[in-house]
Design an enzyme around this catalytic site. Structure first.
Site, short mmCIF file in Angstrom:
data_model
loop_
_atom_site.label_atom_id
_atom_site.label_comp_id
_atom_site.label_asym_id
_atom_site.label_seq_id
_atom_site.Cartn_x
_atom_site.Cartn_y
_atom_site.Cartn_z
N SER A 170 15.13 1.49 -2.59
CA SER A 170 14.64 1.47 -3.97
C SER A 170 15.81 1.64 -4.94
CB SER A 170 13.57 2.55 -4.17
OG SER A 170 12.88 2.35 -5.38
N ASP A 238 -5.21 -13.37 6.81
CA ASP A 238 -4.73 -12.57 7.95
C ASP A 238 -4.46 -13.44 9.17
OD1 ASP A 238 -4.24 -10.72 9.94
OD2 ASP A 238 -6.16 -9.69 9.76
N ASP A 241 -1.25 -16.55 10.92
CA ASP A 241 -0.22 -16.50 11.95
C ASP A 241 -0.80 -16.54 13.36
OD1 ASP A 241 -1.39 -14.03 12.04
OD2 ASP A 241 0.45 -12.87 11.81
N ASP A 245 -5.02 -8.98 12.62
CA ASP A 245 -4.57 -7.60 12.85
C ASP A 245 -4.43 -6.79 11.56
OD1 ASP A 245 -2.43 -8.95 11.77
OD2 ASP A 245 -1.04 -8.57 13.41
N ASP A 391 5.50 -4.88 -0.70
CA ASP A 391 5.98 -3.83 -1.60
C ASP A 391 5.25 -3.94 -2.94
OD1 ASP A 391 7.48 -2.17 -3.33
OD2 ASP A 391 9.32 -2.53 -2.19
N HIS A 438 6.30 -0.04 -0.12
CA HIS A 438 7.58 0.29 -0.74
C HIS A 438 8.37 1.29 0.12
CE1 HIS A 438 10.61 0.58 -3.73
NE2 HIS A 438 10.39 1.86 -3.99
#
Length: 537
Positions: A170, A238, A241, A245, A391, A438
């Site tokens: 950060s 979701d 891919d 999950d 994030d 984050h």
């Protein structure tokens, strides 16, 4: 000592950390009399009998200008020093000493140091009328702290550190990139997490979010709606891919429209969004643009992982209107850094003229966006950079944009982008973390030893980011992957539920189609643009 540090200590003992020098505890107090440039050492005393290995704690203040008071601490192991130095960064507006990060470093045998960046307190009121303190908060405090800490290491142990490392996330990530760009001689390797390096545009984007969900009171949406939002994102994206999950592996591919959540007639408002709320969400995903030129000011947030304590409830919505962390940071920054006016109304911020003033007045002191890393590369130093895809504080696209700017800079000196990428990856690698928020948190595997995050289960170069950097710097072996861990309930004591590889960008982890999707061994790092790209194990 926190539970996280207790786990780190246990792992260190189990792993058998290699250590070297010891020091005379009586020599610790003598450091108080050491004369160092612009520095007053206020105390130097051994710390023994606590949860950490015994160390010499040195506290001081650096005053390079008449208006500077850069507080710092340096902790020096009394025994089993590993011969290395690890400076650690802070978060937010800093204003305090990051003792947890210092503790982690001492547990690993490092001599370590950090700084409050020149002020006390977590708001930005200190910047009012104090331009030198803004420079301290920018590049000056960490650089000077590093110089003073290395002098203390030499005085205490009678030798310089064999290797010097930096770790931060950060604001700490920004501090790391500032070091890499402006003071490449300070460190041999840098762990850079989720950097707030484009500070002027990051907090301009936060101001845009402030206006989007607060200018019209009916646009604000509360934290209770975040599971609804995340559920809708997962329902659409979701499985892109091939795995369901709760993790959107690459949210850039998620074409989600918040208008799909607008309440229908008679629908419970706790299960949907009003039209104005959906527009506000869409603006936060899109990120702000200059109203005159149409240019993107800063990338928006990516869909996925909106709920949870470390998600949008903390950073975007707050428990009440105006109570989110980004609301606080944007109002504080614009009032005290940019306009020097405690009564400034953020609703009046102009995203053309005021942004230009912001960049011109503050940017040269606080941004770390220079893509020319040739001095760092020529010195042989390395950067290991990571960012959670989801994030909610600093758009993960910002890290990709900076990394690509470095590749583009080197492309200008090479024949092809592929050659430039190869050159950059010799000293600088970026790892994107699916499902992480984050600096940590989120539904994805988020434990790999990063600052402010959970420790890795094993302190080795496959699982721990600093260990991977050490191997790269000291043995010349770059990380081809990192194994990220998910603990049950994000509690290291509760056991491991999932592990996945993190791959050097632009590669990503791809499931082989065989075996458990919770086992990292069943994934390979592959580049999307080349299906026949070699696996990296």
């Amino acid at each position: 000592m926190s539970q996280r540090n207790a786990v780190v200590l246990a792992v260190l003992f189990a792993s058998g950390v290699t250590t070297t020098a010891a020091a005379d505890p009586a020599a610790c107090s003598s450091l108080a009399a050491l004369h160092l440039p612009d520095t007053s050492i206020t105390s130097a005393a051994p710390v023994t009998g606590g949860p950490l290995p015994a160390y010499c704690r040195v506290v001081g203040v650096i005053a390079p200008t008449a208006d500077s008071q850069i507080g710092f601490e340096t902790w020096l192991p009394l025994a089993n020093w590993n011969g290395k130095f690890n400076a650690v960064g802070g978060g937010g507006f800093v204003g305090s000493i990051n003792t947890e990060a210092l503790s982690r470093a001492v547990l690993r045998g490092y001599a370590t140091a950090t700084t409050d960046t020149g002020h006390i307190g977590g708001d930005a009121s200190w910047a009012l009328g104090h331009p030198e303190k803004v420079i301290d908060f920018g590049p000056r405090s960490m650089h000077l702290t590093t110089q003073i800490a290395k002098a203390l290491v030499r005085a205490f142990y009678g030798e310089r550190p064999r290797f010097s490392y930096y770790s931060g996330c950060s604001t700490g990530g920004r501090q790391g990139l500032m070091e890499a760009q402006q003071f490449p001689e300070d460190f041999d390797g840098l762990v850079v997490g989720a950097p707030a390096n484009y500070w002027t545009h990051l907090l301009t984007a936060a101001a845009a979010g402030f206006q989007a969900h607060l200018k019209d009171p009916q646009s604000w949406f509360g934290p209770q709606l975040m599971p609804i939002l995340e559920g809708a994102v997962n329902a659409k994206c979701d499985a892109l891919d091939g795995i369901t999950d709760g993790i959107v592996s690459d949210p850039r591919k998620c074409d989600f429209n918040p208008s799909s959540l607008i309440c229908q007639a008679g629908q419970d408002p706790n299960t949907c969004f009003s039209a104005k709320q959906a527009v506000a969400v869409a603006k936060i995903y899109a990120g702000p643009r200059n109203p005159r030129t149409g240019e993107q000011i800063y990338p928006g947030l990516l869909p996925g992982a909106e709920s949870g304590a470390g998600g949008w409830p903390a950073w975007i919505t707050g428990a009440v209107p105006g109570g989110a962390l980004l609301d606080f940071f944007s109002t504080q920054y614009v009032k005290f850094f940019v306009f020097q006016d405690p009564n400034y109304n953020l609703f009046t911020f102009d995203f053309d003229k005021d942004l230009a003033f912001n960049d011109a007045s503050i940017g040269r002191f606080i941004n770390a966006i220079n893509p020319d890393l040739r001095p760092l590369r020529q010195r042989g130093a390395k950067i290991l950079h990571y960012h959670g895809w989801n994030d909610p504080a600093i758009s993960s696209l910002n890290s990709i944009n900076y990394y690509e700017s470095v590749v583009s800079f080197f492309t200008g000196r090479r024949d092809t982008r592929a050659e430039a990428l190869g050159e950059v990856q010799e000293f600088y690698r970026l790892f994107m973390v699916p499902g992480m928020q984050h600096c940590g948190g989120g539904p994805g595997p988020n434990a790999f030893g990063g600052p402010f995050a959970l420790p890795a289960p094993v302190m080795d170069a496959e699982h721990d980011v600093l260990s991977a950097l050490e191997r790269w710097v000291e043995r010349g072996k770059p990380p081809t992957k990192l194994i990220a861990t998910k603990y049950a309930g994000d509690d290291p004591a509760a056991g491991i539920t999932m592990q996945r590889p993190l791959c050097p960008f632009p590669k990503a982890a791809v499931y082989t189609g065989h075996g458990s999707t919770n086992d990292a061994a069943n994934f390979r790092c592959r580049a999307e643009q080349r299906e026949d790209d070699d696996d990296e194990d």
